[in-house]
Design a protein around this motif. Structure first.
Motif, PDB file in Angstrom:
ATOM      1  N   ALA A 423     -12.112   6.020  11.830  1.00 26.49           N
ATOM      2  CA  ALA A 423     -12.935   6.424  10.689  1.00 26.49           C
ATOM      3  C   ALA A 423     -14.313   6.844  11.196  1.00 26.49           C
ATOM      4  CB  ALA A 423     -13.056   5.265   9.697  1.00 26.49           C
ATOM      5  N   ALA A 424     -15.186   7.217  10.285  1.00 19.80           N
ATOM      6  CA  ALA A 424     -16.555   7.581  10.668  1.00 19.80           C
ATOM      7  C   ALA A 424     -17.249   6.369  11.295  1.00 19.80           C
ATOM      8  CB  ALA A 424     -17.330   8.054   9.449  1.00 19.80           C
ATOM      9  N   PRO A 425     -18.142   6.586  12.280  1.00 26.25           N
ATOM     10  CA  PRO A 425     -18.742   5.467  13.018  1.00 26.25           C
ATOM     11  C   PRO A 425     -19.437   4.435  12.137  1.00 26.25           C
ATOM     12  CG  PRO A 425     -19.189   7.535  14.135  1.00 26.25           C
ATOM     13  CD  PRO A 425     -18.556   7.895  12.833  1.00 26.25           C
ATOM     14  N   HIS A 426     -19.954   4.854  10.974  1.00 25.15           N
ATOM     15  CA  HIS A 426     -20.687   3.903  10.139  1.00 25.15           C
ATOM     16  C   HIS A 426     -19.776   3.041   9.277  1.00 25.15           C
ATOM     17  CE1 HIS A 426     -19.912   7.207   7.293  1.00 25.15           C
ATOM     18  NE2 HIS A 426     -19.990   6.282   6.361  1.00 25.15           N
ATOM     19  N   MET A 427     -18.485   3.332   9.250  1.00 24.42           N
ATOM     20  CA  MET A 427     -17.572   2.625   8.347  1.00 24.42           C
ATOM     21  C   MET A 427     -17.096   1.309   8.950  1.00 24.42           C
ATOM     22  SD  MET A 427     -15.139   5.497   6.605  1.00 24.42           S
ATOM     23  CE  MET A 427     -15.830   6.865   5.663  1.00 24.42           C
ATOM     24  N   ASP A 428     -16.970   0.300   8.093  1.00 24.53           N
ATOM     25  CA  ASP A 428     -16.401  -0.990   8.468  1.00 24.53           C
ATOM     26  C   ASP A 428     -15.004  -1.054   7.867  1.00 24.53           C
ATOM     27  OD1 ASP A 428     -15.605  -3.625   8.781  1.00 24.53           O
ATOM     28  OD2 ASP A 428     -17.609  -4.438   8.420  1.00 24.53           O
ATOM     29  N   THR A 429     -13.972  -0.980   8.715  1.00 24.20           N
ATOM     30  CA  THR A 429     -12.611  -0.912   8.188  1.00 24.20           C
ATOM     31  C   THR A 429     -12.134  -2.250   7.618  1.00 24.20           C
ATOM     32  OG1 THR A 429     -11.715  -1.291  10.415  1.00 24.20           O
ATOM     33  CG2 THR A 429     -11.926   0.997   9.664  1.00 24.20           C
ATOM     34  N   GLU A 430     -12.822  -3.343   7.930  1.00 17.69           N
ATOM     35  CA  GLU A 430     -12.480  -4.603   7.278  1.00 17.69           C
ATOM     36  C   GLU A 430     -12.867  -4.543   5.804  1.00 17.69           C
ATOM     37  OE1 GLU A 430     -14.327  -7.584   9.741  1.00 17.69           O
ATOM     38  OE2 GLU A 430     -12.468  -7.852  10.877  1.00 17.69           O
ATOM     39  N   GLU A 431     -14.019  -3.973   5.514  1.00 18.87           N
ATOM     40  CA  GLU A 431     -14.424  -3.774   4.120  1.00 18.87           C
ATOM     41  C   GLU A 431     -13.475  -2.782   3.440  1.00 18.87           C
ATOM     42  OE1 GLU A 431     -18.074  -1.741   1.558  1.00 18.87           O
ATOM     43  OE2 GLU A 431     -18.419  -2.333   3.651  1.00 18.87           O
ATOM     44  N   MET A 432     -13.105  -1.735   4.160  1.00 14.74           N
ATOM     45  CA  MET A 432     -12.191  -0.744   3.601  1.00 14.74           C
ATOM     46  C   MET A 432     -10.833  -1.372   3.302  1.00 14.74           C
ATOM     47  SD  MET A 432     -11.217   2.999   5.156  1.00 14.74           S
ATOM     48  CE  MET A 432     -10.077   2.465   6.421  1.00 14.74           C
ATOM     49  N   ALA A 433     -10.371  -2.271   4.172  1.00 18.19           N
ATOM     50  CA  ALA A 433      -9.080  -2.921   3.955  1.00 18.19           C
ATOM     51  C   ALA A 433      -9.089  -3.760   2.684  1.00 18.19           C
ATOM     52  CB  ALA A 433      -8.731  -3.784   5.162  1.00 18.19           C
ATOM     53  N   LEU A 434     -10.205  -4.431   2.411  1.00 18.95           N
ATOM     54  CA  LEU A 434     -10.302  -5.224   1.183  1.00 18.95           C
ATOM     55  C   LEU A 434     -10.253  -4.334  -0.043  1.00 18.95           C
ATOM     56  CD1 LEU A 434     -12.995  -7.879   2.184  1.00 18.95           C
ATOM     57  CD2 LEU A 434     -10.544  -8.240   1.861  1.00 18.95           C
ATOM     58  N   ARG A 435     -10.923  -3.203  -0.004  1.00 19.63           N
ATOM     59  CA  ARG A 435     -10.888  -2.271  -1.131  1.00 19.63           C
ATOM     60  C   ARG A 435      -9.470  -1.744  -1.346  1.00 19.63           C
ATOM     61  NH1 ARG A 435     -16.195   1.709  -1.009  1.00 19.63           N
ATOM     62  NH2 ARG A 435     -17.807   0.124  -0.691  1.00 19.63           N
ATOM     63  N   LEU A 436      -8.805  -1.404  -0.255  1.00 26.31           N
ATOM     64  CA  LEU A 436      -7.463  -0.845  -0.369  1.00 26.31           C
ATOM     65  C   LEU A 436      -6.455  -1.883  -0.849  1.00 26.31           C
ATOM     66  CD1 LEU A 436      -7.404   1.385   2.823  1.00 26.31           C
ATOM     67  CD2 LEU A 436      -7.097   2.181   0.475  1.00 26.31           C
ATOM     68  N   ARG A 437      -6.645  -3.131  -0.470  1.00 21.97           N
ATOM     69  CA  ARG A 437      -5.713  -4.165  -0.904  1.00 21.97           C
ATOM     70  C   ARG A 437      -5.664  -4.257  -2.418  1.00 21.97           C
ATOM     71  NH1 ARG A 437      -5.454 -10.090   1.885  1.00 21.97           N
ATOM     72  NH2 ARG A 437      -5.319  -8.710   3.686  1.00 21.97           N
ATOM     73  N   ALA A 438      -6.801  -4.065  -3.064  1.00 22.21           N
ATOM     74  CA  ALA A 438      -6.843  -4.101  -4.527  1.00 22.21           C
ATOM     75  C   ALA A 438      -6.032  -2.965  -5.143  1.00 22.21           C
ATOM     76  CB  ALA A 438      -8.292  -4.036  -5.003  1.00 22.21           C
ATOM     77  N   GLU A 439      -5.758  -1.920  -4.359  1.00 29.56           N
ATOM     78  CA  GLU A 439      -4.964  -0.792  -4.855  1.00 29.56           C
ATOM     79  C   GLU A 439      -3.530  -0.840  -4.336  1.00 29.56           C
ATOM     80  OE1 GLU A 439      -6.948   3.100  -5.265  1.00 29.56           O
ATOM     81  OE2 GLU A 439      -8.530   2.249  -4.005  1.00 29.56           O
ATOM     82  N   GLY A 440      -3.160  -1.965  -3.736  1.00 28.59           N
ATOM     83  CA  GLY A 440      -1.788  -2.116  -3.264  1.00 28.59           C
ATOM     84  C   GLY A 440      -1.529  -1.552  -1.886  1.00 28.59           C
ATOM     85  N   VAL A 441      -2.595  -1.234  -1.129  1.00 30.02           N
ATOM     86  CA  VAL A 441      -2.446  -0.641   0.199  1.00 30.02           C
ATOM     87  C   VAL A 441      -2.869  -1.662   1.254  1.00 30.02           C
ATOM     88  CG1 VAL A 441      -3.097   1.247   1.730  1.00 30.02           C
ATOM     89  CG2 VAL A 441      -2.959   1.638  -0.739  1.00 30.02           C
ATOM     90  N   LEU A 442      -2.021  -1.865   2.263  1.00 32.02           N
ATOM     91  CA  LEU A 442      -2.350  -2.765   3.366  1.00 32.02           C
ATOM     92  C   LEU A 442      -2.510  -1.968   4.654  1.00 32.02           C
ATOM     93  CD1 LEU A 442       0.143  -5.724   2.746  1.00 32.02           C
ATOM     94  CD2 LEU A 442      -2.273  -5.619   2.142  1.00 32.02           C
ATOM     95  N   ILE A 443      -3.673  -2.106   5.291  1.00 29.92           N
ATOM     96  CA  ILE A 443      -3.913  -1.525   6.608  1.00 29.92           C
ATOM     97  C   ILE A 443      -4.381  -2.649   7.528  1.00 29.92           C
ATOM     98  CG2 ILE A 443      -4.559   0.691   5.580  1.00 29.92           C
ATOM     99  CD1 ILE A 443      -7.492   0.004   6.397  1.00 29.92           C
TER     100      ILE A 443
END
Length: 486
Positions: A423-443
């Motif tokens: 992802a872009a250097p400023h992104m935290d994929t742990e935060e992104m994973a939490l957001r996606l989990r709420a939409e039924g997506v697991l990364i």
């Protein structure tokens, strides 16, 4: 005393057939002491009406409970709790007391604090599970595995099923490993050079414990499999991370004074890079010149469906400096927990003795079931089916990733079952994973794969081993949308 029918209740969603659940419900009530010897059970007709099941289901459950001596049948009088059932001792509840032991200081969190890739236990309930290493029930050969298990449970296999083999392994499984599995990796070995383990994790732990002493020096890949760091640290060794590139572990970057190098050369975890043959021979040459050993984790060898894989490092080893670990976790199913170690006979002798102190040997019935599954050709059929399915899923992933302009950091050239994403250097994929989990997506966020102090938070892994091909485009679209939102 007659047991009232209201004492029985079948909760929704229980496992097993209705007959099995009724049998379990009655047995648990007897073992817990709620139903006592000589108590009369409800009639089969009455219990069936109360539970909303057929009378024959209750009758069959009662019949099996009689055979197991939980119940006795008295002609037309009905069924009664057997006089011979075990009775639970009646202890008074002991009030909970606070321990005077400082367990945190005593244990030090030496094992529980080791980081690992986390996933929710109910991951199958998520519509878009891009998680790694899990089995797909739609691909697994349930029928033939069941037949092999029944064969392993038969009277002819009684000795294999029940015997304590002490330090020995199932000869049928060893024979198939030597004649079929290892030659595919270019490895020739004798029975004394092979050890069956409880999966690759157990194999690698045994290798670390045998090869590393307190104060020893181990090299691990960075990013790399987190278990390597944990196992080396538990052995008391100093751990040095070495960066990987498009060819895997860099031999030129190896530090001085190293004792053991851990590598996933064929399919680097998590970047999927494959170490070229020239670099493999350079690693072996360096091992000879600098007197270190190599532990090779060949964890996803079978999933090579794009082009043939390179020979394993062990197959190129002429100096006896390589220990090779493999597993059936990715090719059969992870819950099987069967793997192997291949190495020089003195090493295998020590690893076998250490294994015996911890777990004696993997369960004989599991070893024999797997041996039958392999020898009857079911394993190769399963692998071919998985390769075909993974090829379709990979194509769908590539198209969806390209459509949404996502960046692939590593995908490998031989196949496998995942993509290493950036992802872009400023992104935290742990935060992104939490957001996606709420939409039924697991990364799987990538931070855990990096050595402490070198963490990069903008990488993540997308796997396709357990997600249906039809779900992939929509799931990738949700990932892309979450990234745009951040």
């Amino acid at each position: 005393m007659e047991i009232p029918v209201e004492s029985f209740y079948l909760p929704e969603g229980g496992g097993g057939s209705l007959q099995q659940r009724i049998r379990q419900m009655v047995a648990e009530g007897i073992l817990a002491g709620r139903f006592r010897a000589a108590d009369r059970m409800p009639s089969s007709r009455g219990l069936a009406a109360h539970l909303g099941v057929s009378r024959i289901t209750v009758t069959l459950a009662y019949t099996e409970l009689v055979a197991a001596d939980y119940l006795t049948a008295r002609g037309r009088s009905g069924y009664f709790v057997s006089e011979g059932v075990p009775v639970q001792p009646e202890f008074r509840p002991v009030p909970k007391v606070e321990s005077s032991v400082d367990w945190e200081a005593l244990c030090g969190g030496r094992f529980s604090r080791m980081e690992r890739v986390e996933r929710p236990e109910d991951w199958r309930s998520y519509p878009y599970p891009f998680i790694y290493g899990q089995a797909d029930p739609a691909l697994f050969d349930h029928q033939n595995w069941r037949l092999c298990a029944l064969q392993a449970l038969g009277r002819r296999e009684f000795e294999t099923l029940t015997a304590d083999r002490y330090e020995r392994d199932d000869p049928l499984l060893i024979e198939y490993l030597l004649r079929n599995i290892l030659p595919r990796r270019g490895i020739e070995a004798r029975p004394s050079e092979v050890l069956v383990t409880m999966g690759a994790q157990n194999a690698l732990w045994l290798a670390a414990q045998v090869l590393l002493r307190p104060g020893g020096h181990a090299v691990v890949e960075n990013p790399g499999y987190p278990g390597f760091r944990a196992m080396c640290a538990q052995a008391g060794a100093r751990v040095t991370p070495v960066a990987v590139d498009e060819g895997g572990l860099s031999v030129d970057s190896l530090p001085a004074g190293v004792d053991v190098v851990f590598t996933t050369a064929s399919h680097q975890s998590p970047t999927n890079a494959t170490m070229p043959v020239a670099r493999r021979t350079a690693l072996l040459r360096a091992a000879e010149e600098r007197n270190f050993l190599v532990v090779e984790d060949d964890y996803e060898f079978e999933m090579s469906f794009l082009k043939p894989v390179s020979p394993s490092i062990k197959s190129l080893d002429s100096g006896g400096r390589v220990v090779h670990a493999g597993s059936f976790s990715k090719s059969i199913f992870p819950g099987l927990r069967l793997g192997w170690l291949v190495g020089p006979e003195p090493f295998i002798r020590e690893a076998r003795a250490l294994r015996a102190q911890v777990l004696r040997h993997p369960p004989g019935q599991l070893q024999r079931t797997t041996a039958h599954f392999l020898s009857l050709g079911h394993y190769d059929a399963l692998v071919n089916r998985m390769k075909a399915a993974f090829a379709k899923r990979r194509k769908a992933m590539e198209e969806a990733i390209s459509q949404h302009d996502l960046k692939v950091a590593g995908q490998g050239g031989f196949g496998g079952s995942s993509f290493w994403m950036e992802a872009a250097p400023h992104m935290d994929t742990e935060e992104m994973a939490l957001r996606l989990r709420a939409e039924g997506v697991l990364i799987e966020p990538g931070r855990v794969f990096f050595h402490p102090g070198t963490e990069e938070r903008h990488f993540f892994r997308l796997a396709y081993s357990s997600i249906p091909v039809g779900k992939i485009p929509e799931g990738i679209a949700l990932v892309a949308r979450a990234m745009r939102g951040m």
